[in-house]
Motif scaffolding. Structure first.
Motif, PDB file in Angstrom:
ATOM      1  N   SER A 121       0.804  -1.228   0.000  1.00 45.57           N
ATOM      2  CA  SER A 121       0.000   0.000   0.000  1.00 45.57           C
ATOM      3  C   SER A 121       0.845   1.289   0.000  1.00 45.57           C
ATOM      4  N   PRO A 122       2.032   1.320   0.676  1.00 45.46           N
ATOM      5  CA  PRO A 122       2.831   2.558   0.573  1.00 45.46           C
ATOM      6  C   PRO A 122       3.235   2.849  -0.879  1.00 45.46           C
ATOM      7  N   GLU A 123       3.475   1.795  -1.652  1.00 49.14           N
ATOM      8  CA  GLU A 123       3.864   1.984  -3.062  1.00 49.14           C
ATOM      9  C   GLU A 123       2.666   2.481  -3.874  1.00 49.14           C
ATOM     10  N   VAL A 124       1.494   1.942  -3.594  1.00 43.98           N
ATOM     11  CA  VAL A 124       0.281   2.412  -4.289  1.00 43.98           C
ATOM     12  C   VAL A 124       0.103   3.900  -3.994  1.00 43.98           C
ATOM     13  N   LYS A 125       0.303   4.260  -2.723  1.00 44.57           N
ATOM     14  CA  LYS A 125       0.106   5.675  -2.321  1.00 44.57           C
ATOM     15  C   LYS A 125       1.147   6.611  -2.925  1.00 44.57           C
ATOM     16  N   LYS A 126       2.297   6.043  -3.332  1.00 41.93           N
ATOM     17  CA  LYS A 126       3.294   6.877  -4.039  1.00 41.93           C
ATOM     18  C   LYS A 126       2.889   7.082  -5.493  1.00 41.93           C
ATOM     19  N   GLY A 127       1.777   6.436  -5.890  1.00 44.36           N
ATOM     20  CA  GLY A 127       1.313   6.576  -7.275  1.00 44.36           C
ATOM     21  C   GLY A 127       1.886   5.506  -8.202  1.00 44.36           C
ATOM     22  N   LYS A 128       2.545   4.470  -7.621  1.00 46.78           N
ATOM     23  CA  LYS A 128       3.111   3.400  -8.459  1.00 46.78           C
ATOM     24  C   LYS A 128       1.990   2.503  -8.982  1.00 46.78           C
TER      25      LYS A 128
ATOM     26  N   VAL B 282      -7.025 -14.075 -15.566  1.00 48.50           N
ATOM     27  CA  VAL B 282      -7.835 -12.914 -15.975  1.00 48.50           C
ATOM     28  C   VAL B 282      -7.493 -11.738 -15.062  1.00 48.50           C
ATOM     29  N   PRO B 283      -7.045 -10.609 -15.636  1.00 54.21           N
ATOM     30  CA  PRO B 283      -6.709  -9.467 -14.770  1.00 54.21           C
ATOM     31  C   PRO B 283      -7.945  -8.857 -14.114  1.00 54.21           C
ATOM     32  N   VAL B 284      -7.762  -8.454 -12.860  1.00 54.85           N
ATOM     33  CA  VAL B 284      -8.840  -7.842 -12.081  1.00 54.85           C
ATOM     34  C   VAL B 284      -8.404  -6.409 -11.785  1.00 54.85           C
ATOM     35  N   LEU B 285      -9.226  -5.459 -12.188  1.00 56.94           N
ATOM     36  CA  LEU B 285      -8.888  -4.050 -11.965  1.00 56.94           C
ATOM     37  C   LEU B 285      -9.656  -3.517 -10.767  1.00 56.94           C
ATOM     38  N   LEU B 286      -8.919  -2.857  -9.882  1.00 56.94           N
ATOM     39  CA  LEU B 286      -9.563  -2.233  -8.736  1.00 56.94           C
ATOM     40  C   LEU B 286      -9.185  -0.758  -8.710  1.00 56.94           C
ATOM     41  N   GLU B 287     -10.200   0.110  -8.589  1.00 60.73           N
ATOM     42  CA  GLU B 287      -9.955   1.551  -8.518  1.00 60.73           C
ATOM     43  C   GLU B 287     -10.170   2.008  -7.075  1.00 60.73           C
ATOM     44  N   LEU B 288      -9.186   2.737  -6.551  1.00 65.65           N
ATOM     45  CA  LEU B 288      -9.154   3.040  -5.115  1.00 65.65           C
ATOM     46  C   LEU B 288      -9.149   4.544  -4.862  1.00 65.65           C
ATOM     47  N   ASP B 289      -9.725   4.932  -3.719  1.00 65.13           N
ATOM     48  CA  ASP B 289      -9.668   6.352  -3.354  1.00 65.13           C
ATOM     49  C   ASP B 289      -8.378   6.621  -2.575  1.00 65.13           C
ATOM     50  N   GLU B 290      -8.226   7.812  -2.052  1.00 67.58           N
ATOM     51  CA  GLU B 290      -6.938   8.149  -1.428  1.00 67.58           C
ATOM     52  C   GLU B 290      -6.675   7.359  -0.151  1.00 67.58           C
ATOM     53  N   ASP B 291      -7.729   6.787   0.453  1.00 71.82           N
ATOM     54  CA  ASP B 291      -7.519   5.932   1.628  1.00 71.82           C
ATOM     55  C   ASP B 291      -7.427   4.454   1.249  1.00 71.82           C
ATOM     56  N   LEU B 292      -7.326   4.195  -0.032  1.00 76.01           N
ATOM     57  CA  LEU B 292      -7.233   2.837  -0.588  1.00 76.01           C
ATOM     58  C   LEU B 292      -8.489   1.992  -0.335  1.00 76.01           C
ATOM     59  N   HIS B 293      -9.624   2.654  -0.364  1.00 77.62           N
ATOM     60  CA  HIS B 293     -10.901   1.923  -0.392  1.00 77.62           C
ATOM     61  C   HIS B 293     -11.369   1.882  -1.841  1.00 77.62           C
ATOM     62  N   ALA B 294     -11.958   0.769  -2.236  1.00 76.97           N
ATOM     63  CA  ALA B 294     -12.429   0.657  -3.622  1.00 76.97           C
ATOM     64  C   ALA B 294     -13.559   1.650  -3.861  1.00 76.97           C
ATOM     65  N   VAL B 295     -13.501   2.358  -4.996  1.00 73.70           N
ATOM     66  CA  VAL B 295     -14.572   3.312  -5.290  1.00 73.70           C
ATOM     67  C   VAL B 295     -15.724   2.631  -6.021  1.00 73.70           C
ATOM     68  N   ARG B 296     -15.453   1.484  -6.622  1.00 73.52           N
ATOM     69  CA  ARG B 296     -16.508   0.679  -7.243  1.00 73.52           C
ATOM     70  C   ARG B 296     -16.067  -0.784  -7.210  1.00 73.52           C
ATOM     71  N   PRO B 297     -17.007  -1.713  -7.460  1.00 76.68           N
ATOM     72  CA  PRO B 297     -16.626  -3.127  -7.411  1.00 76.68           C
ATOM     73  C   PRO B 297     -15.523  -3.450  -8.424  1.00 76.68           C
ATOM     74  N   HIS B 298     -14.730  -4.484  -8.115  1.00 77.32           N
ATOM     75  CA  HIS B 298     -13.650  -4.892  -9.028  1.00 77.32           C
ATOM     76  C   HIS B 298     -14.224  -5.262 -10.389  1.00 77.32           C
ATOM     77  N   ARG B 299     -13.390  -5.092 -11.413  1.00 75.08           N
ATOM     78  CA  ARG B 299     -13.822  -5.439 -12.769  1.00 75.08           C
ATOM     79  C   ARG B 299     -12.840  -6.427 -13.372  1.00 75.08           C
ATOM     80  N   PHE B 300     -13.366  -7.492 -13.982  1.00 72.55           N
ATOM     81  CA  PHE B 300     -12.508  -8.406 -14.728  1.00 72.55           C
ATOM     82  C   PHE B 300     -12.290  -7.794 -16.107  1.00 72.55           C
ATOM     83  N   LEU B 301     -11.046  -7.774 -16.573  1.00 73.52           N
ATOM     84  CA  LEU B 301     -10.749  -7.185 -17.877  1.00 73.52           C
ATOM     85  C   LEU B 301     -10.715  -8.277 -18.934  1.00 73.52           C
TER      86      LEU B 301
END
Ligand SMILES: O=C(O)[C@@H](COP(=O)(O)O)OP(=O)(O)O
Length: 260
Positions: free
Chosen positions: A175-182, A217-236
């Motif tokens: 999560s620290p790496e995600v928060k750095k924008g990686k 199958v890749p799973v995409l998760l979009e997160l807010d600044e506190d790393l909570h999902a903003v919508r359900p995961h999506r299979f790509l």
């Protein structure tokens, strides 16, 4: 909620024992020929969508590492640093390791197999020294390099226990790496990914029973600044093919042999 970060998660391509419908768990099986192609196709798909990864995380099981290699090779991003931890390993299936799911459903009932596979807080019976794969697992050198001693490694795990051992790694390393924008790729397993999805999406203990991941199958998760999902995961990928692949995994726990 505003989306700030993206995260891609992946259940490895089909392993040899996925094909044979056996609980694989901590046994180190390689990808099947189809699994290699799934991983490559996943890499091509992520490339076509323009993903550029900064860091890759895997478990210490070969099928997750091999999948990450193949994905990154197809993307031309082999140089991206990779970190591996037992904390991303598949759930420890205890005494069920090596057993065939359809035979278990015949002997114990489909409902019991579903509880073992998908419930949140029920752990399968623990593995002991008489189990045919006990020594192979616990004398494996990879488990001498973990951040806990071999004696403290699990002998069976519920999904809840998977989340408990995975969360420190998520909190301290990922999560620290995600928060750095990686941009992060996590190449893991059906149940370690379910555990992380449960945490990030706030999926309830009862609803997590209905979450199943297909291989490769890749799973995409979009997160807010506190790393909570903003919508359900999506299979790509092709949604119809993905739904069919999910059903195939669910059907592995039926008493009749799953369709090949
Ligand atoms: O341990 C295994 O056999 C499967 C999961 O099995 P189910 O929970 O789907 O029965 O894990 P994976 O293939 O993701 O490493």
């Amino acid at each position: 909620m505003v989306e700030k970060y993206k995260l891609v998660m992946l259940r490895h391509g089909e392993g040899a024992w996925n094909k044979e419908n056996r609980f694989c768990s901590w046994v180190d099986q390689k990808l099947s020929i189809d699994g290699v192609e799934e991983a490559r196709a996943c890499g091509r798909h992520l490339k076509s969508l323009g993903f550029e990864f900064d860091l890759v995380f895997t478990s210490i099981l070969s099928r997750s590492i091999q999948t990450a290699w193949l994905v990154m090779e197809e993307m031309g991003q082999e140089w991206v640093p990779t970190q591996s931890s037992w904390r991303l390993n598949e759930r420890h299936y205890g005494a069920l390791i090596g057993l065939n799911r359809a035979e278990m459903a015949l002997n114990h009932g489909e409902e019991q197999v579903k509880i073992w596979r998908r419930s949140y807080d029920v752990a399968p019976p623990p593995i002991d020294e008489s189990h045919p794969y006990y020594h192979e697992i616990y004398t494996d050198r990879r488990y001498t390099c973990c951040d806990v001693s071999q004696e403290k490694l699990p002998k069976s795990e519920s999904l809840k226990e998977v989340l408990e051992r995975l969360l420190p790694y998520w909190n301290e390393m990922i999560s620290p790496e995600v928060k750095k924008g990686k941009m992060i790729l996590i190449s893991a397993h059906g149940n370690s990914t379910r555990a992380l999805l449960k945490h990030l999406e706030g999926i309830s203990d009862t609803d997590i029973v209905n979450v199943t991941l297909p291989t490769g199958v890749p799973v995409l998760l979009e997160l807010d600044e506190d790393l909570h999902a903003v919508r359900p995961h999506r299979f790509l990928g092709n949604q119809e093919a993905i739904q069919a692949a999910i059903k195939k995994v669910e059907d592995q726990g039926k008493a009749l042999p799953a369709e090949k």
